[in-house]
Design a protein around this motif. Structure first.
Motif, mmCIF file in Angstrom:
data_model
loop_
_atom_site.group_PDB
_atom_site.id
_atom_site.type_symbol
_atom_site.label_atom_id
_atom_site.label_comp_id
_atom_site.label_asym_id
_atom_site.label_seq_id
_atom_site.Cartn_x
_atom_site.Cartn_y
_atom_site.Cartn_z
ATOM 1 N N SER A 440 -3.348 -4.006 4.455
ATOM 2 C CA SER A 440 -2.712 -2.603 3.924
ATOM 3 C C SER A 440 -1.486 -2.885 3.171
ATOM 4 O O SER A 440 -0.882 -4.086 3.429
ATOM 5 C CB SER A 440 -2.794 -1.553 5.023
ATOM 6 N N ALA A 441 -1.040 -1.784 2.737
ATOM 7 C CA ALA A 441 0.481 -1.948 2.019
ATOM 8 C C ALA A 441 0.746 -0.487 1.694
ATOM 9 O O ALA A 441 0.150 0.358 1.782
ATOM 10 C CB ALA A 441 0.553 -2.729 0.898
ATOM 11 N N HIS A 442 2.008 -0.338 1.444
ATOM 12 C CA HIS A 442 2.450 0.906 1.106
ATOM 13 C C HIS A 442 1.932 1.611 0.107
ATOM 14 O O HIS A 442 1.448 1.107 -0.806
ATOM 15 C CB HIS A 442 4.049 0.653 0.486
ATOM 16 N N ALA A 443 1.599 2.918 0.503
ATOM 17 C CA ALA A 443 0.781 3.881 -0.232
ATOM 18 C C ALA A 443 1.076 5.473 0.000
ATOM 19 O O ALA A 443 0.654 6.230 -0.981
ATOM 20 C CB ALA A 443 -0.658 3.596 -0.030
ATOM 21 N N GLY A 462 -0.789 6.377 -3.052
ATOM 22 C CA GLY A 462 -2.111 6.241 -3.098
ATOM 23 C C GLY A 462 -2.440 4.673 -2.785
ATOM 24 O O GLY A 462 -1.660 4.053 -3.030
ATOM 25 N N THR A 463 -3.505 4.357 -2.214
ATOM 26 C CA THR A 463 -4.032 2.843 -2.165
ATOM 27 C C THR A 463 -4.089 2.311 -3.446
ATOM 28 O O THR A 463 -4.193 1.083 -3.416
ATOM 29 C CB THR A 463 -5.276 2.725 -1.317
ATOM 30 N N SER A 464 -3.985 3.122 -4.307
ATOM 31 C CA SER A 464 -3.711 2.581 -5.773
ATOM 32 C C SER A 464 -2.582 1.749 -6.205
ATOM 33 O O SER A 464 -2.544 0.809 -6.940
ATOM 34 C CB SER A 464 -3.711 3.389 -7.078
ATOM 35 N N ALA A 465 -1.651 1.816 -5.265
ATOM 36 C CA ALA A 465 -0.261 1.239 -5.296
ATOM 37 C C ALA A 465 -0.590 -0.033 -4.361
ATOM 38 O O ALA A 465 0.173 -0.989 -4.744
ATOM 39 C CB ALA A 465 0.733 2.041 -4.783
ATOM 40 N N ALA A 466 -1.222 0.328 -3.211
ATOM 41 C CA ALA A 466 -1.371 -0.856 -2.163
ATOM 42 C C ALA A 466 -2.202 -2.148 -2.749
ATOM 43 O O ALA A 466 -1.865 -3.312 -2.347
ATOM 44 C CB ALA A 466 -2.091 -0.397 -0.832
ATOM 45 N N ALA A 467 -3.233 -1.861 -3.507
ATOM 46 C CA ALA A 467 -4.043 -2.741 -4.122
ATOM 47 C C ALA A 467 -3.443 -3.815 -4.892
ATOM 48 O O ALA A 467 -3.361 -5.207 -4.811
ATOM 49 C CB ALA A 467 -5.396 -2.266 -4.732
ATOM 50 N N PRO A 468 -2.521 -3.433 -5.825
ATOM 51 C CA PRO A 468 -1.847 -4.290 -6.717
ATOM 52 C C PRO A 468 -0.637 -5.096 -5.949
ATOM 53 O O PRO A 468 -0.116 -6.171 -6.277
ATOM 54 C CB PRO A 468 -1.308 -3.511 -7.881
#
Length: 541
Positions: A440-443, A462-468
């Motif tokens: 995971s990461a910041h979302a 959103g997890t759109s920020a976490a994926a990149p």
């Protein structure tokens, strides 16, 4: 003896079939035995939609036909070894030509299918690298004849959206049906959604609110030594972007990032839509953490065929790291469509490519039906599913604390059994199925990530920020690995799980609905977020 059997199976027998069958294909002889492509029909179609008529006979439709890899489970076995840091085969990836020779269908088998399609009046397009995906197209009437089904128009009872779909599973002559695993494009019901949460503006951090590159890199301990220089990252997108927005972002933060390259697949994604913010978020997050990496944006049509073709184009490119922020609930897809996309990911893993996918922004209920479900492709066992957190940094831009974000997708797959590398953290709630997310990461959207899109600054989560954020880490790792003379990270999951939590921020508080964070791996944040320096050291060691 083995080479003789291979010669008979892959050359001699197909040659006989090719010579004998085309005449029957051309005449559409009624005695030709046909078999169905299993799982290639929308689940619960008649229960969730009303039939409104037939697709016009002359309507042109593009399809992408997936072929099953040769060797049965041999590809799974190969990927397991080449991705296992404890294996002597670790990092010894295949080239495109080696993959095609080992696991692709033979030229003779591909010719059989092409002959059949042309005999039905279809136009045959590209045969992609690996000999496992063939593009074709024709009128609805030609497709109905070729695949032995009826194409009808339907109206979704919940959304009111009109779409078309095949009423029954497609069929093919038995000799060909055994080769084909999916015919993408026979329905257009599912359109993938991006995972960017609605933008919020707050007087915090960046110009429009949200974390700056310095805060993201500081929070995740990204060393200034590595910038992604010489590395390549791909983005899968179903919308476009404006370079002027990217330039404004890069200039504001003095990043000096290379201009992204655009590769249009099947004509591209069309005119700019509401997914533009998604594409610009993805690019700008990559620039924030790996500013010198070369980014290629693959823009394809938002359709079943467009999705498969776009993933295949990424594999064809050989770009080692891909960030994915588009998906749909597993239950919204056909089984064969999932299998077709999974096969592309598996081929990528064999060739040293890693995919990082957002796990969704609807918590433990990705399908929105009141139950528990996960998003695809984050739930694919050959993809690193990335969940969401809320990161807090100090005034000096260092990590302070992190909790699970309530919207972060997580749970168990309803399609894939638990992979071997995940069994060490198997939970009873998983029921023996693939568990999501992996990391995971910041979302969290308040504050989210500071971006410039559509002419203004804002904070987007959103997890759109976490994926990149994770794809950027992979690029930084690959730069460090190259300097050490080691292989790319590739399909990361076996190595990430072998690290057993070393190099991660273990997140132990917060919930995504049905699941709560806990010590070690959990259904809300997986292993947690990365401490770039320590995780890279662990993986290299």
């Amino acid at each position: 003896m083995k080479s003789r059997l291979k010669l008979l199976g892959l050359v001699a027998v197909p040659a006989l079939i090719t010579a004998a069958v085309p005449a029957a294909y051309a005449s559409d002889a009624p005695h030709t035995a046909r078999a169905a492509v299993a799982g290639d029909v929308l689940p619960g179609l008649k229960q969730s939609a009303a039939r409104t008529g037939k697709v016009a006979a002359g309507q042109r439709i593009a399809v992408a036909i997936s072929l099953a890899p040769r060797g049965g489970s041999a590809l799974d076995t190969f990927v397991a070894k080449v991705s296992d840091p404890h294996s002597a085969s670790y990092g010894h990836y295949l080239t495109k030509s080696q993959f095609a020779a080992r696991f692709g269908r033979t030229d003779a088998e591909v010719k059989q299918l092409k002959d059949y399609l042309r005999a039905q009046g279809l136009t045959v397009g590209k045969v992609h690298s690996g000999n496992l995906l063939i593009d074709a197209g024709g009128t609805a009437a030609q497709l109905e004849k070729a695949f032995g089904t009826t194409l009808s128009t339907w109206k979704d009872t919940a959304s009111g959206r009109s779409f078309y779909a095949n009423d029954s599973a497609p069929t093919l002559p038995a000799a060909l049906a055994s080769l084909v695993s999916d015919v993408a494009g026979l329905n257009n019901r599912v359109q993938l959604h991006h995972q960017a949460v609605s933008r919020t503006v707050s007087p915090h951090n960046g110009p429009g609110g949200g974390y700056t590159p310095a805060q993201l890199k500081g929070g995740y301990n990204v060393s200034g030594t590595y910038t992604g220089s010489g590395q390549k990252i791909a983005l899968l997108e179903f919308d476009g972007f404006q370079q002027s927005n990217i330039t404004k972002y890069d200039t504001n933060y003095s990043l000096g990032s290379p201009t992204p390259t655009v590769q249009k697949v099947d004509g591209g994604s069309g005119s700019l839509g509401d997914g533009q913010v998604e594409v610009e978020l993805d690019i700008e997050v990559l620039h924030a953490i790996a500013p010198k990496a070369n980014v290629t944006v693959f823009e394809g049509p938002n359709s079943d065929a467009g999705e498969v073709d776009t993933y295949q184009a990424i594999v064809d490119s050989g770009i080692p790291t891909t960030s994915i922020s588009w998906g749909a609930a597993e239950s919204a897809r056909t089984t064969s469509n999932i299998n077709a996309v999974d096969a592309v990911f598996k081929a990528g893993a064999a060739q040293g490519l890693g995919f990082y996918a957002a796990s969704g922004d609807d918590g433990s209920d990705d399908a929105g039906d009141g139950g528990t479900s996960v998003d695809y492709p984050a739930g694919d066992p050959y993809v690193t599913g990335v969940g969401g957190t809320k990161l807090t940094v100090t005034s000096a831009n260092a990590f302070s604390k992190e909790v699970a974000w309530s919207g972060g997708g997580g749970g168990k797959s309803s399609v894939f059994k638990i992979p071997s590398w995940q069994t060490a953290v198997q939970k009873s709630a998983g029921g023996g199925y693939r568990q999501v997310p992996d990391v995971s990461a910041h979302a969290n959207p308040s504050p989210g990530v500071s971006i410039y899109s559509q002419g203004s600054w804002s904070s987007v989560g959103g997890t759109s920020a976490a994926a990149p954020e994770w794809a950027a880490f992979a690029a930084l790792y690959n730069q460090q690995a190259a300097a050490a003379g080691k292989a790319n990270l590739g399909f990361a999951n076996p190595a990430l799980y072998a690290a057993s939590g070393t190099g991660f921020h273990d997140i132990t508080s917060g919930s995504n609905g049905a699941y709560s964070a806990a010590t070690g791996w959990d259904f809300t944040t997986g292993w947690g977020s990365y401490n770039a320096a320590t995780l890279a050291s662990k993986l290299l060691g």
